[in-house]
Design a protein around this motif. Structure first.
Motif, PDB file in Angstrom:
ATOM      1  N   LEU A 126       0.829  -1.200   0.000  1.00 47.34           N
ATOM      2  CA  LEU A 126       0.000   0.000   0.000  1.00 47.34           C
ATOM      3  C   LEU A 126       0.869   1.258   0.000  1.00 47.34           C
ATOM      4  O   LEU A 126       0.568   2.239  -0.694  1.00 47.34           O
ATOM      5  CB  LEU A 126      -0.930  -0.004   1.221  1.00 47.34           C
ATOM      6  N   ALA A 127       1.946   1.220   0.774  1.00 48.31           N
ATOM      7  CA  ALA A 127       2.863   2.366   0.794  1.00 48.31           C
ATOM      8  C   ALA A 127       3.494   2.578  -0.579  1.00 48.31           C
ATOM      9  O   ALA A 127       3.663   3.729  -1.028  1.00 48.31           O
ATOM     10  CB  ALA A 127       3.944   2.148   1.855  1.00 48.31           C
ATOM     11  N   ILE A 128       3.843   1.502  -1.256  1.00 50.42           N
ATOM     12  CA  ILE A 128       4.393   1.619  -2.606  1.00 50.42           C
ATOM     13  C   ILE A 128       3.376   2.258  -3.548  1.00 50.42           C
ATOM     14  O   ILE A 128       3.702   3.155  -4.346  1.00 50.42           O
ATOM     15  CB  ILE A 128       4.826   0.249  -3.140  1.00 50.42           C
ATOM     16  N   GLY A 129       2.128   1.817  -3.462  1.00 56.10           N
ATOM     17  CA  GLY A 129       1.098   2.392  -4.312  1.00 56.10           C
ATOM     18  C   GLY A 129       0.885   3.868  -4.057  1.00 56.10           C
ATOM     19  O   GLY A 129       0.744   4.666  -4.997  1.00 56.10           O
ATOM     20  N   ILE A 130       0.867   4.260  -2.783  1.00 58.14           N
ATOM     21  CA  ILE A 130       0.717   5.675  -2.452  1.00 58.14           C
ATOM     22  C   ILE A 130       1.918   6.469  -2.976  1.00 58.14           C
ATOM     23  O   ILE A 130       1.776   7.591  -3.479  1.00 58.14           O
ATOM     24  CB  ILE A 130       0.553   5.845  -0.932  1.00 58.14           C
ATOM     25  N   GLY A 131       3.109   5.893  -2.855  1.00 57.43           N
ATOM     26  CA  GLY A 131       4.296   6.575  -3.373  1.00 57.43           C
ATOM     27  C   GLY A 131       4.236   6.782  -4.873  1.00 57.43           C
ATOM     28  O   GLY A 131       4.611   7.848  -5.382  1.00 57.43           O
ATOM     29  N   LEU A 132       3.752   5.782  -5.605  1.00 59.89           N
ATOM     30  CA  LEU A 132       3.623   5.931  -7.059  1.00 59.89           C
ATOM     31  C   LEU A 132       2.592   6.997  -7.416  1.00 59.89           C
ATOM     32  O   LEU A 132       2.796   7.791  -8.352  1.00 59.89           O
ATOM     33  CB  LEU A 132       3.238   4.590  -7.687  1.00 59.89           C
ATOM     34  N   LEU A 133       1.501   7.029  -6.659  1.00 54.22           N
ATOM     35  CA  LEU A 133       0.498   8.076  -6.904  1.00 54.22           C
ATOM     36  C   LEU A 133       1.070   9.465  -6.640  1.00 54.22           C
ATOM     37  O   LEU A 133       0.834  10.417  -7.391  1.00 54.22           O
ATOM     38  CB  LEU A 133      -0.727   7.830  -6.019  1.00 54.22           C
ATOM     39  N   TRP A 134       1.837   9.597  -5.570  1.00 51.54           N
ATOM     40  CA  TRP A 134       2.427  10.900  -5.231  1.00 51.54           C
ATOM     41  C   TRP A 134       3.445  11.325  -6.300  1.00 51.54           C
ATOM     42  O   TRP A 134       3.520  12.499  -6.651  1.00 51.54           O
ATOM     43  CB  TRP A 134       3.077  10.839  -3.865  1.00 51.54           C
ATOM     44  N   ALA A 135       4.216  10.367  -6.809  1.00 52.61           N
ATOM     45  CA  ALA A 135       5.177  10.698  -7.862  1.00 52.61           C
ATOM     46  C   ALA A 135       4.466  11.102  -9.152  1.00 52.61           C
ATOM     47  O   ALA A 135       4.986  11.909  -9.920  1.00 52.61           O
ATOM     48  CB  ALA A 135       6.103   9.518  -8.122  1.00 52.61           C
TER      49      ALA A 135
END
Length: 243
Positions: A126-135
């Motif tokens: 989930l943290a990876i997904g949020i990071g990709l969205l933020w990028a």
């Protein structure tokens, strides 16, 4: 007392130096001596004319620079949209794992330690997904996420290959990791695009289609600077470090 000693003191005053006489005594003499007042005024005007001069005229090159400068690069939204979609998919897979949806792993979920490890993996995904969205929203954040996600993908690839050979994970579960690999590739592409888009504009020489330094001639026209045999770009230094 002769006026010459007062004029010596006045000369020192003009140069912001300590004179041979006290300032109050010099001021009293100036109040009574018209010749020294005239000499003092002329001396100050002479010194000002030597220090302050009109700036040389510089031709206005605004129109020439704007005419020859290429337009700024247009931002490509396709990569950012694709990265955002992959981030949403990654978040969806993480939520599915948190809700207990079948993930393709063998073995029961009754063991508390194993269940906690699954929750940790879901939180990390989930943290990876949020990071990709933020990028995808703030492209400058891609540079900071690349080392972490690259390391994660490399370790995950090695562990997944070992688990697949050992029969501890199904192929269906490994397919979900494809989105993570795609996200890493898109993250790198967004990082390169942002780096290229944020690069400073070309110099006048580059705008004119040359790789030479441009200088002004005496008559105000543009001309190429003499070649010195060295790479001009290698000698560039930040403005704050220039002499």
């Amino acid at each position: 007392m002769s006026c010459e000693i007062f004029r010596e003191a006045l000369s020192a005053r003009i140069d912001s130096e300590q004179g041979p006489l006290p300032d109050d005594q010099v001021d009293r003499h100036l109040a009574t001596c018209q010749a020294c007042r005239g000499w003092f005024d002329q001396s100050r005007l002479l010194r000002r004319s030597m220090l302050v001069r009109s700036a040389p005229e510089v031709p206005d090159l605004t129109a020439l620079i704007l005419e020859n400068s290429p337009p700024p690069p247009r931002e490509k939204w396709g990569l950012r949209v694709a990265l955002g979609v992959v981030g949403l998919v990654q978040c969806g897979l993480a939520f599915a794992q948190l809700l207990g949806v079948e993930t393709g792993t063998h073995g029961g979920h009754g063991d508390a330690a194993a269940g906690h490890l699954l929750n940790e993996g879901a939180a990390w995904n989930l943290a990876i997904g949020i990071g990709l969205l933020w990028a995808a929203v703030r492209t400058k954040a891609a540079a900071g996420q690349l080392p972490m996600i690259t390391g994660f993908v490399l370790v995950l690839s090695a562990v997944s290959a070992s688990d697949l050979l050992g029969g501890r994970v199904t192929t269906a579960r490994l397919v979900t990791h494809v989105f993570l690999v795609i996200g890493l590739a898109l993250l790198f592409a967004v990082y390169r695009q942002d780096r290229k888009h944020s690069r400073p504009g070309p110099l006048v020489g580059d705008a004119l289609g040359t790789d030479e330094q441009i200088e002004l001639t005496v008559d105000g026209s543009l001309a190429l600077a003499p070649e010195d045999g060295h790479d001009r770009r290698a000698r560039r230094r930040p403005t704050g470090h220039a002499a």
